[in-house]
Design an enzyme around this catalytic site. Structure first.
Site, PDB file in Angstrom:
ATOM      1  N   ASN A 292       0.839  -1.197   0.000  1.00  0.00           N
ATOM      2  CA  ASN A 292       0.000   0.000   0.000  1.00  0.00           C
ATOM      3  C   ASN A 292       0.872   1.244   0.000  1.00  0.00           C
ATOM      4  O   ASN A 292       1.697   1.441   0.900  1.00  0.00           O
ATOM      5  CB  ASN A 292      -0.897   0.037   1.246  1.00  0.00           C
ATOM      6  CG  ASN A 292      -1.691   1.337   1.342  1.00  0.00           C
ATOM      7  OD1 ASN A 292      -2.618   1.562   0.568  1.00  0.00           O
ATOM      8  ND2 ASN A 292      -1.318   2.213   2.277  1.00  0.00           N
ATOM      9  N   GLU A 293       0.722   2.053  -1.032  1.00  0.00           N
ATOM     10  CA  GLU A 293       1.295   3.399  -1.120  1.00  0.00           C
ATOM     11  C   GLU A 293       2.788   3.446  -0.786  1.00  0.00           C
ATOM     12  O   GLU A 293       3.249   4.263   0.017  1.00  0.00           O
ATOM     13  CB  GLU A 293       0.495   4.369  -0.246  1.00  0.00           C
ATOM     14  CG  GLU A 293      -0.940   4.516  -0.736  1.00  0.00           C
ATOM     15  CD  GLU A 293      -1.731   5.621  -0.060  1.00  0.00           C
ATOM     16  OE1 GLU A 293      -1.241   6.190   0.941  1.00  0.00           O
ATOM     17  OE2 GLU A 293      -2.843   5.918  -0.535  1.00  0.00           O
ATOM     18  N   ALA A 294       3.533   2.568  -1.451  1.00  0.00           N
ATOM     19  CA  ALA A 294       4.986   2.559  -1.238  1.00  0.00           C
ATOM     20  C   ALA A 294       5.649   3.830  -1.744  1.00  0.00           C
ATOM     21  O   ALA A 294       6.819   4.087  -1.420  1.00  0.00           O
ATOM     22  CB  ALA A 294       5.602   1.337  -1.930  1.00  0.00           C
ATOM     23  N   SER A 331      -0.675   0.295  -6.183  1.00  0.00           N
ATOM     24  CA  SER A 331      -1.432   0.664  -4.983  1.00  0.00           C
ATOM     25  C   SER A 331      -0.885   1.965  -4.395  1.00  0.00           C
ATOM     26  O   SER A 331      -0.658   2.080  -3.196  1.00  0.00           O
ATOM     27  CB  SER A 331      -1.358  -0.468  -3.949  1.00  0.00           C
ATOM     28  OG  SER A 331      -2.171  -0.185  -2.836  1.00  0.00           O
TER      29      SER A 331
END
Length: 600
Positions: A292-294, A331
């Site tokens: 998620n949102e790396a 993501s």
């Protein structure tokens, strides 16, 4: 949560990770046929779309020679919009402006601005501006797309098993009820949530794996009729390279793994177990999303290269179980790293079955251009998080404005995305700590206690549209930019959903100068048909207003909850059909669903 901790979160959430790239974006031409037309309290900017653009940045200067600056509608996230037109209400009536539009090939890159065009927003007078809407009721029409149906967001799903209470309400029971309502009332099919590998799911037991908690979670979802979108994260403590790197009040670990081989083995073991437990035919209908949102430092303590490696080994591990299983990413926050992942995947031969990303405060960008230029035009597009604001505890989440914003975003996305998942279903949501009071600006569509907020009402209005979309023409002051319409037919019923909205969040509490009289023409409709109007506006379907009326500042009693249910319902009333015309007045923010049926 303390104010200091919240301030720390707000600062960290804005820090993007590595944006350096080894490839170039196309140098897109500025849009042509740019126009700017002043209306009462607004300027509508229009242009011709540019091939290869995922969005457009609106620029404005004051007077003839001022510098062009992006128009900021105060969303706190992406300012680019997916296409024309754009309504600017941040302007001052009577002031001359110049507008230009720049093509955006990727969210962090804007091209050359178009030649500026001038406009002056008008000062309001005693006469309400007019908008004309013509619905082609006899057209063959097309299938009405419903991007809200495929997916909804949720707090981490381990909370389904939680017996603690918030505001006197058991968390697990109410979260399950909220998700069931999304499925039963709105037809939602899947749920996407964080942290399936958090400490509370206990997936690693010494030298072996234990997926019994995961099973219990997914059993509950499937019993509701929902499938999971399996977000593969965060990092199990036993595998983390640095378990001190965490996010959220509950301490999700954001570190890369100490061993990518052990991470890959966990992924393979999980997927094998899910196939054995739930059956291959079932799991082939699930999506596996990598992390998620790396692209934000707050969610990934490693580098971009390390995340690409994580993506590669994760995809390989999932596909080792069955090549047909769907895996994707990035993501990402704010529509970032889409091109980056696709360029990496193409260079390395890594599959991308779907592209997932997030945005807040604007309709989602049209990233089909990114997929096409990297050769992934057949990949699905899943916006796995979307909402009115990325900020926790923001009062706008409880507002009518947010509900009408949802309508605008869903209409914009229809036909060009495979899912637009609102974040999230319920205020039982504890990323920055438990809800401190009944209305606290929580992300949920439903409150603790299970009451619908205006955003839930908006989805209810959308769900009442029929299966056939009808053509609509809008003209007048703000027609097609401030005032929008979505019309449908269902056997012997015509439904026309109208709304009045600016993206300008400084006007979330209303702006009298933006009120419009709307004439809805329905040629071909029998004049004897009856019209029912269901409204969502300040004071109608407005839970925040009802809560204030009852003087509730903390948690309502059971009697007050019952009273709030009645006071916060949307209002349905009959309207008069004069020939083939219905006339309505739309303040801003406001939505109205007109349903026309034979008079039996």
């Amino acid at each position: 949560m303390t104010e200091k901790a919240k301030a720390d979160w707000d600062e960290r959430i804005a820090l993007r990770s590595d944006e350096e790239r080894g490839f170039a974006f196309p140098d897109l031409d500025p849009p042509k046929e740019v126009s700017a037309v002043g209306g009462v309290g607004q300027v509508t900017v229009d242009w011709s779309p540019v091939e290869g653009a995922v969005g457009y940045l609106i620029l404005r200067s004051t007077g003839d020679h001022g510098p062009l600056e992006p128009v900021d509608h105060h969303s706190g996230d992406v300012l680019s919009v997916p296409g024309p037109p754009y309504v600017d209400t941040t302007c001052t009536p009577g002031t001359p402006y110049h507008y230009a539009v720049a093509s955006v090939p990727e969210v962090t890159v804007a091209g050359r601005p178009s030649h500026p065009v001038g406009a002056v927003p008008l000062v309001a007078d005693d006469a309400l501006p007019q908008v004309q809407v013509i619905v082609d009721t006899v057209a063959e029409g097309i299938e009405l797309q419903r991007p809200w149906v495929p997916m909804i967001g949720s707090e981490r799903l381990s909370q389904l098993l939680c017996t603690d209470t918030t505001g006197g309400h058991e968390i697990g029971v109410e979260l399950e009820d909220a998700l069931r309502r999304m499925h039963d009332e709105l037809g939602v099919r899947t749920v996407r949530a964080h942290a399936i590998f958090h400490d509370d799911t206990h997936v690693i037991d010494g030298d072996s794996y234990d997926f019994s908690v995961v099973d219990a979670i997914y059993d509950k979802l499937l019993a509701i009729g929902l499938r999971p979108v399996v977000e593969l994260g965060f990092m199990p403590r036993e595998l983390a390279g640095d378990p001190t790197k965490t996010v959220f009040e509950y301490g999700a670990i954001i570190s890369p793994p100490a061993s990518y081989e052990r991470w890959a083995d966990l992924i393979r073991a999980l997927v094998e177990h899910l196939v054995d437990r739930f059956g291959l035919d079932e799991v082939l209908g699930w999506d596996f999303e990598v992390w998620n949102e790396a692209n934000l430092e707050v969610f990934w303590s490693g580098t971009k290269a390390e995340w690409f490696h994580l993506y590669d080994v994760t995809v390989a591990a999932v596909k080792a179980v069955d090549e047909r299983l769907a895996v994707g990413g990035p993501s990402s926050a704010a529509a970032g790293w889409v091109d980056d992942l696709l360029a990496h995947a193409r260079a390395n031969g890594t599959p991308v079955d779907f592209v997932s990303t997030h945005t807040y405060g604007s309709p989602p960008l049209d990233i089909r251009a990114s997929l096409e230029r990297h050769g992934y035009g057949d990949a699905r597009i899943l916006w796995t998080e979307w909402g009115v604001t990325p900020r926790h505890f923001n009062p706008i989440n409880d507002s009518v404005f947010a509900g009408v914003f949802l309508l605008r975003g869903m209409r914009s996305a229809a036909g060009r995305v495979d899912a637009l998942a609102y974040w999230v279903a319920s205020d039982h949501f504890e990323e920055l700590g438990p809800p401190p009071r009944f209305l606290h600006g929580g992300f949920g569509l439903q409150t603790v206690g299970g009451l619908p907020k205006p955003r839930y009402h908006a989805l209810s209005l959308l769900s009442r549209l029929g299966p056939v979309e009808l053509p609509v023409t809008l003209t007048g002051d703000g027609g097609g930019s401030l005032i929008e319409a979505w019309a449908s037919r269902d056997r012997d019923r015509i439904a026309v959903l109208l709304w009045n909205l600016t993206l300008d969040q400084t006007k979330a509490d209303g702006a009298p100068e933006l009120t419009r009289t709307v004439h809805v023409e329905l040629p071909g409709v029998d004049p004897s048909w009856q019209v029912t109007a269901t409204t969502l506006g300040i004071g109608a379907g407005d839970l925040a207003a009802a809560t204030a009326e009852l003087g509730i500042s903390e948690w309502p009693t059971e009697d007050q909850l019952t009273e709030l249910v009645e006071r916060s319902r949307m209002v349905s009333t009959p309207l008069e059909l004069t020939g083939s015309v219905v006339e309505v007045t739309l303040p801003m923010p406001y939505a109205i669903l007109l349903e026309l049926t034979p008079n039996r």
